[in-house]
Scaffold this active site. Sequence first.
Site, PDB file in Angstrom:
ATOM      1  N   SER A   1       0.851  -1.181   0.000  1.00  0.00           N
ATOM      2  CA  SER A   1       0.000   0.000   0.000  1.00  0.00           C
ATOM      3  C   SER A   1       0.896   1.244   0.000  1.00  0.00           C
ATOM      4  CB  SER A   1      -0.947  -0.032   1.202  1.00  0.00           C
ATOM      5  OG  SER A   1      -1.959   0.933   1.087  1.00  0.00           O
TER       6      SER A   1
ATOM      7  N   HIS B   1      -7.953  -5.149  -0.828  1.00  0.00           N
ATOM      8  CA  HIS B   1      -6.665  -4.543  -0.506  1.00  0.00           C
ATOM      9  C   HIS B   1      -5.741  -5.498   0.246  1.00  0.00           C
ATOM     10  CE1 HIS B   1      -3.975  -1.210  -0.415  1.00  0.00           C
ATOM     11  NE2 HIS B   1      -4.000  -1.058   0.892  1.00  0.00           N
TER      12      HIS B   1
END
Length: 697
Positions: free
Chosen positions: A550, A666
């Site tokens: 991320s 994610h």
Amino acid sequence: MTSLPNSIRLAMAAEGGATASDEFLWLEDLQGEAAQQWVKQENQRTIVRYAQEDGFHKLEQQVLNILNKDTQIPWVSKRGDYYYNFWQDQANPRGLLRRTTPQEYRKAKPAWETVLDIDELVKAEGREWVYHGSQPLAPEYRYCLMKLSPDGGDAIEIREFDLIAKHFIKDGFNVPAAKSEASWIDKDTVFIATDFGPGSMTQSGYARIAKRWRRGTPLSAAETLYEAQPEDIMVFAYHNRTPGFERDYVGRFLDLYRREYFLLTKQDQKVKIDIPEDAELNTHREWLLIKLSRDWKVGGKRYPAGALLTVNFDDYLAGKRELQVLFTPNEQTALSGYSGTRDHLILSIMDNVVNRLEVLTPQGNSWQRRPLGNPGTINTISASGVDEETNDYFLIINGFLQPTSLYMGNLDGSEAVLLKQGPQNFDAGRYQVSQHFARSKDGIRVPYFQISAKDLKLDGSNPTLLYGYGGFEVPLLPNYMGSEESVWLERGGVHVVANIRGGGEYGPAWHQAALKQNRHRAYEDFAAVAEDLIARKVTSSQHLGARGGSNGGLLVGNMLTLYPQLFGCIICEVPLLDMQRYTQLSAGASWIAEYGDPSKPDQWAYIKTFSPYHNIKAQMAYPPVLFYTATSDDRVNPAHARKMAARMQQMGYQQVYFYENTGGGHSAAADKKQAAFHSALVSEFMWSSLNSSTPAT
């Protein structure tokens, strides 16, 4: 490097004039035929290189066995008379929502009652549901709002569920898949913020309008209470059900760190709660809690950034500003969080990234404080209230080499007793943990943790994984080595965690030091840790790997482009990489307060210096790199990783590998089997790269 199929070449050509600036825009079409063909081709190439040998499959099974241990602690939430737990194992890969009684939970092997079987739901409906939690209605705890993601992404379908009858309520509070937020007001009313149609979502892709929705009426009939602006991140509305202190709130996130809060009266009047926009607001019974991000002068006094303040809620709204300080930071300490029980607050305080706990109790016009628990030298101790009706609390202790222990106690006198002990994933007696400090480019001391064998030889030959994040005020604390990290240790690797600026290890100032035009400080800190490891002869550049996901993917993307000489490989997961278009991809616009706005020339001038996609150069000695992402990631768009890999391959870099999972959002893994594959692939890539004598290309 593999050649591009004709269909992909045609897709590139179809971009026309756009190809001059970004020839890989076609990869942003996530489900496009050409893009999907490219993904399948790259996935297969990576599998053939790293995931077909017997060693890979043995490693994958080893990780999966650890993840599926039935001795894992079943974490619970108290809802009325039951403890609820979500559990996944080999027989239930998508998971079970189940419950037991507090008395039964104390047993070594509690008897569980299944409330909802997600695997059975998947079979019955033919959809790959991923459980994303549920919100029950107190105090009866019969009805709850179940959150189900169709692919593991942030968009969820909300369905009302009867916890007693154990079935969905057909005509209940049911909302189609969207990035939604809902909060119970009472049995027949909820706050709802969702996609109501054109114009109802912000530029960041979150709900812009908060409404009140009454049972028995269509969602379209819900009444609007508050609207955020399109350029805001999102709206919010919620109900505090603390008996005697029930309150309704609405408000908006102006950006990631600035908010406006309003108390919603019974007449639907909105009374603004006048605190700094970048302060965090919470309540505890009659108390208003304010955590500062910057210095604040009010009532003739100045309070420092990172402080936690309190005041009587009603007095504050009436204009009184007689604030009490519950926590004041210094250069080494920061408040990492707090939790409430019925009569107390529990503070978690970090001191050089190792934390301790304090209990605060209101006594008239002051607060009494005392320590809680016995923190170790390098471990993490945390505590939270079991519910708001009692002073019971759960206490958790773990460290890099210390399996997680769950205790329960009562703040009115009873000592915490051990409830559950997590499994030991490896022989911790063979390893050691130490904390070190590197000196960054501007002279700042940057802490990092090193986990290695006790007989580690400082000869520069040890395969070493350096992990970092450095953003959004998120601290990296000592936590028990998971399946992936423990397997790395047992292979003979060294694991290092860097506590660089941009994180929250030393409070708001540590975070703010690496915002926007100062982003380079986070990267200089990480590079300084790498250089320190090399100088101490723990490892050398050819044996040192960098890993991050991320925002951490952006971090290691910059290690690749700015400091390639320091690393033997890069593992870049669910990353941001194209910082010119990040605000136009998925939830990217919500992070402008962290990185800046590339649509403004003065801000793009500094953003482009840390945009890896724009800083890749031809004929450089880049280390091998693995990009890992997920098609269903609707937070950080997989196009970042796709485009970066494609551009590097086009430039002729042979050791660029890419893998894209379909589900998992994610996290890039929808269940433990997918997580085990991910872990084994990363481990094989690292081990192969860091033990290879082949020069980087």
